[in-house]
Motif scaffolding. Structure first.
Motif, PDB file in Angstrom:
ATOM      1  N   SER A  77     105.651 112.255  20.548  1.00 55.60           N
ATOM      2  CA  SER A  77     104.271 111.913  20.893  1.00 55.60           C
ATOM      3  C   SER A  77     103.684 113.040  21.726  1.00 55.60           C
ATOM      4  N   PHE A  78     102.381 113.230  21.601  1.00 57.14           N
ATOM      5  CA  PHE A  78     101.698 114.289  22.331  1.00 57.14           C
ATOM      6  C   PHE A  78     100.256 113.866  22.547  1.00 57.14           C
ATOM      7  N   THR A  79      99.788 114.022  23.778  1.00 58.68           N
ATOM      8  CA  THR A  79      98.424 113.664  24.135  1.00 58.68           C
ATOM      9  C   THR A  79      97.704 114.910  24.614  1.00 58.68           C
ATOM     10  N   CYS A  80      96.609 115.222  23.967  1.00 61.10           N
ATOM     11  CA  CYS A  80      95.842 116.423  24.267  1.00 61.10           C
ATOM     12  C   CYS A  80      94.407 116.027  24.609  1.00 61.10           C
ATOM     13  N   MET A  81      93.884 116.607  25.671  1.00 68.09           N
ATOM     14  CA  MET A  81      92.501 116.362  26.083  1.00 68.09           C
ATOM     15  C   MET A  81      91.674 117.617  25.835  1.00 68.09           C
ATOM     16  N   VAL A  82      90.481 117.427  25.302  1.00 62.13           N
ATOM     17  CA  VAL A  82      89.557 118.537  25.066  1.00 62.13           C
ATOM     18  C   VAL A  82      88.308 118.282  25.906  1.00 62.13           C
ATOM     19  N   VAL A  83      87.931 119.291  26.678  1.00 59.24           N
ATOM     20  CA  VAL A  83      86.786 119.171  27.577  1.00 59.24           C
ATOM     21  C   VAL A  83      85.884 120.369  27.363  1.00 59.24           C
ATOM     22  N   LEU A  93      88.120 122.653  16.399  1.00 58.18           N
ATOM     23  CA  LEU A  93      89.368 123.274  16.836  1.00 58.18           C
ATOM     24  C   LEU A  93      90.542 122.312  16.693  1.00 58.18           C
ATOM     25  N   VAL A  94      90.367 121.051  17.059  1.00 53.33           N
ATOM     26  CA  VAL A  94      91.460 120.082  16.949  1.00 53.33           C
ATOM     27  C   VAL A  94      91.845 119.897  15.483  1.00 53.33           C
ATOM     28  N   GLU A  99      95.602 120.730  11.311  1.00 49.90           N
ATOM     29  CA  GLU A  99      95.327 120.717   9.870  1.00 49.90           C
ATOM     30  C   GLU A  99      95.190 119.287   9.357  1.00 49.90           C
ATOM     31  N   THR A 100      94.429 118.509  10.069  1.00 51.17           N
ATOM     32  CA  THR A 100      94.154 117.128   9.681  1.00 51.17           C
ATOM     33  C   THR A 100      92.741 116.772  10.112  1.00 51.17           C
ATOM     34  N   SER A 101      92.166 115.778   9.469  1.00 51.56           N
ATOM     35  CA  SER A 101      90.782 115.390   9.758  1.00 51.56           C
ATOM     36  C   SER A 101      90.765 114.273  10.794  1.00 51.56           C
ATOM     37  N   LEU A 137      99.984 111.765  17.534  1.00 56.92           N
ATOM     38  CA  LEU A 137      99.023 112.634  18.212  1.00 56.92           C
ATOM     39  C   LEU A 137      97.866 111.804  18.732  1.00 56.92           C
ATOM     40  N   THR A 138      97.545 112.020  20.007  1.00 53.74           N
ATOM     41  CA  THR A 138      96.399 111.367  20.631  1.00 53.74           C
ATOM     42  C   THR A 138      95.505 112.441  21.233  1.00 53.74           C
ATOM     43  N   VAL A 139      94.261 112.442  20.820  1.00 50.56           N
ATOM     44  CA  VAL A 139      93.277 113.391  21.332  1.00 50.56           C
ATOM     45  C   VAL A 139      92.291 112.621  22.201  1.00 50.56           C
ATOM     46  N   VAL A 140      92.135 113.070  23.436  1.00 52.08           N
ATOM     47  CA  VAL A 140      91.200 112.457  24.383  1.00 52.08           C
ATOM     48  C   VAL A 140      89.969 113.349  24.449  1.00 52.08           C
TER      49      VAL A 140
END
Length: 456
Positions: A77-83, A93-94, A99-101, A137-140
């Protein structure tokens, strides 16, 4: 009857044990064939096992393979935050990184529609798989950051979100049943910087100052294709200068002992590209030489996303995903432990430093004896001090009593001496025949008193 039939069952077992031990068993260690019948069979077997020596391949070199199989079964598992401000290419970019929508194409807001007045927090999760390895994958996302006229305290919702995730994980650790821990802590924060080419803005500095102790910061220059190569290099130097001036900690590749030269060189190359100048694109463009690449097409040429000569996207992906994803998670644990310590100390929870400390029993006994002797010595010194004080007080009282007795003795002696003198004077008067009359001065004073009485 043959000799074999005459041997007892214990003797046959001893002979078998000697044959199993082989050359590793010395003659002195071998069990004699005439062992007594009361020998413990289990003790003989244990001693035989201890005498065996390891030879050849043991097998603990397969531990990494065992960890690999366990990790693949469990998944990652991986959690990434974009600000960053709107329009800097966070969603693109994410999608390009993994390489996924994850992000769907955004639609323009209708005219007259009301926009949010605060920074929002949105979570986007997806289960992706590559070569049998599953990743949750979790994108915040933080829509609205930096989009207002007054951006004061625009980072507060982000800080609150990160701390609330720490609090949730801490609450799970304090549960009775901790078989399944849902780890939703933010492992990396990609902060998008506007490609102004000048220096960091105040909102950029304040954001990184408030979050660098709670999350792994990875600064990137968004849409770097709007700057020339010279402008990008100059902008990077200014950004690093501002970061160093304000003591902001950003994530860098950790250095381990006994690392091979190739890995060290690879980490140095990644670190030299910070902050990463990136270009994101999920579109496939055909170059003039006929290659199909991901990139952006302009009248003056094509910018290739996966070309290290055009941007730092490859190095960013290499650090976040290919080489340092586990290091990012380990660094998150360190940041969490610091936050947890401050949280518990603020709540008044104290930790004994001797807990879980391995202690040698002999050393512990010696230490306890030394502490006991020190305690006895202290008590003895205190008792001596109290005794001395008592003796001094008693001596002072005795001296005072002695002085009082001496004073009373002197007074009595003086009184007796005075009486003796008076008696001696009376004796002389009697012997000389003179009457025992009061003195002249006393007689005159008596007469004056009587006359005064008569006149009155």
């Amino acid at each position: 009857m043959s000799n074999t039939s005459e041997n007892s069952p214990i003797e046959r077992e001893n002979a078998d044990a000697q044959s199993v031990a082989g050359s590793n068993t010395s003659p002195a260690q071998a069990i004699p064939p005439t062992a007594p019948l009361n020998v413990n069979k289990e003790a003989q077997q244990v001693s035989n096992v201890v005498r065996k020596k390891l030879s050849g391949f043991v097998g603990f070199a397969n531990l990494p393979n065992q960890v690999h199989r366990k990790s693949v079964r469990k998944g990652f598992s991986f959690t990434c935050m974009v600000v960053g401000e709107s329009g800097l290419g966070k969603s693109t970019l994410v999608n390009t990184l993994f390489e996924t929508s994850l992000y769907q194409p955004k639609t323009l807001p209708e005219l007259g529609s009301e926009s949010a007045s605060t920074v929002g927090i949105e979570n986007i999760s997806a289960d992706i798989e590559e070569n049998g390895v599953r990743l949750k994958l979790t994108v915040v996302d933080t829509p609205g950051f930096g989009d207002f006229v007054n951006n004061d305290s625009s980072w507060d919702p982000i800080v609150t979100s990160i701390e609330s995730r720490f609090d949730q994980f801490l609450e799970q650790e304090n549960r009775v049943n901790r078989a399944k821990l849902n780890d939703n802590r933010v492992n990396a924060c990609i902060y998008f910087i506007q490609p102004t080419g000048h220096s960091l803005r105040q909102v950029d500095i304040e954001f990184m100052r408030r979050l660098h102790t709670k999350v792994n910061l990875i600064p990137v220059i968004a849409k770097s294709d709007t700057l020339s190569e010279e402008e990008v290099e100059s902008f990077k130097r200014r950004i690093l200068s501002d970061i160093e001036h304000h003591n902001i900690q950003i994530f860098k590749s950790p250095v381990y002992e006994q690392e091979d030269e190739e890995t060290i060189q690879e980490n140095q190359e990644i670190e030299s590209k910070i902050p990463f100048a990136i270009v994101g694109s999920t579109q496939t463009i055909q170059t003039p030489d006929g290659r199909n690449v991901r990139g952006r097409s302009y009248p003056w040429g094509v910018v290739e996303v996966d070309n290290e000569e055009h941007c730092d996207f490859v190095k960013l992906r290499q650090m976040i995903i290919r080489t340092h994803m586990e290091e990012l998670k380990e660094s998150t644990n360190v940041l969490y432990e610091n936050y947890r310590s401050e949280k518990l100390l603020a709540m008044g929870v104290q930790q004994d430093a001797s807990v879980f400390k391995e202690v040698n029993p002999t050393a512990k006994a010696v230490e306890e004896k030394a502490l006991h002797d020190a305690k006895l010595s202290k008590m003895e010194a205190e008792m001596k001090l109290v005794f001395q004080q008592k003796v001094q007080e008693k001596e002072a009282k005795l001296r005072q009593s002695e002085e009082e007795l001496y004073a009373r003795h002197r007074e009595m002696k003086e009184s007796l001496e005075k009486q003796r003198q008076e008696l001696e004077d009376k004796r002389r008067r009697l012997e000389s025949g003179r009457p025992l009359t009061p003195e002249r001065g006393a007689t005159q004073s008596t007469q004056k008193k009587s006359r005064g009485f008569l006149r009155s």
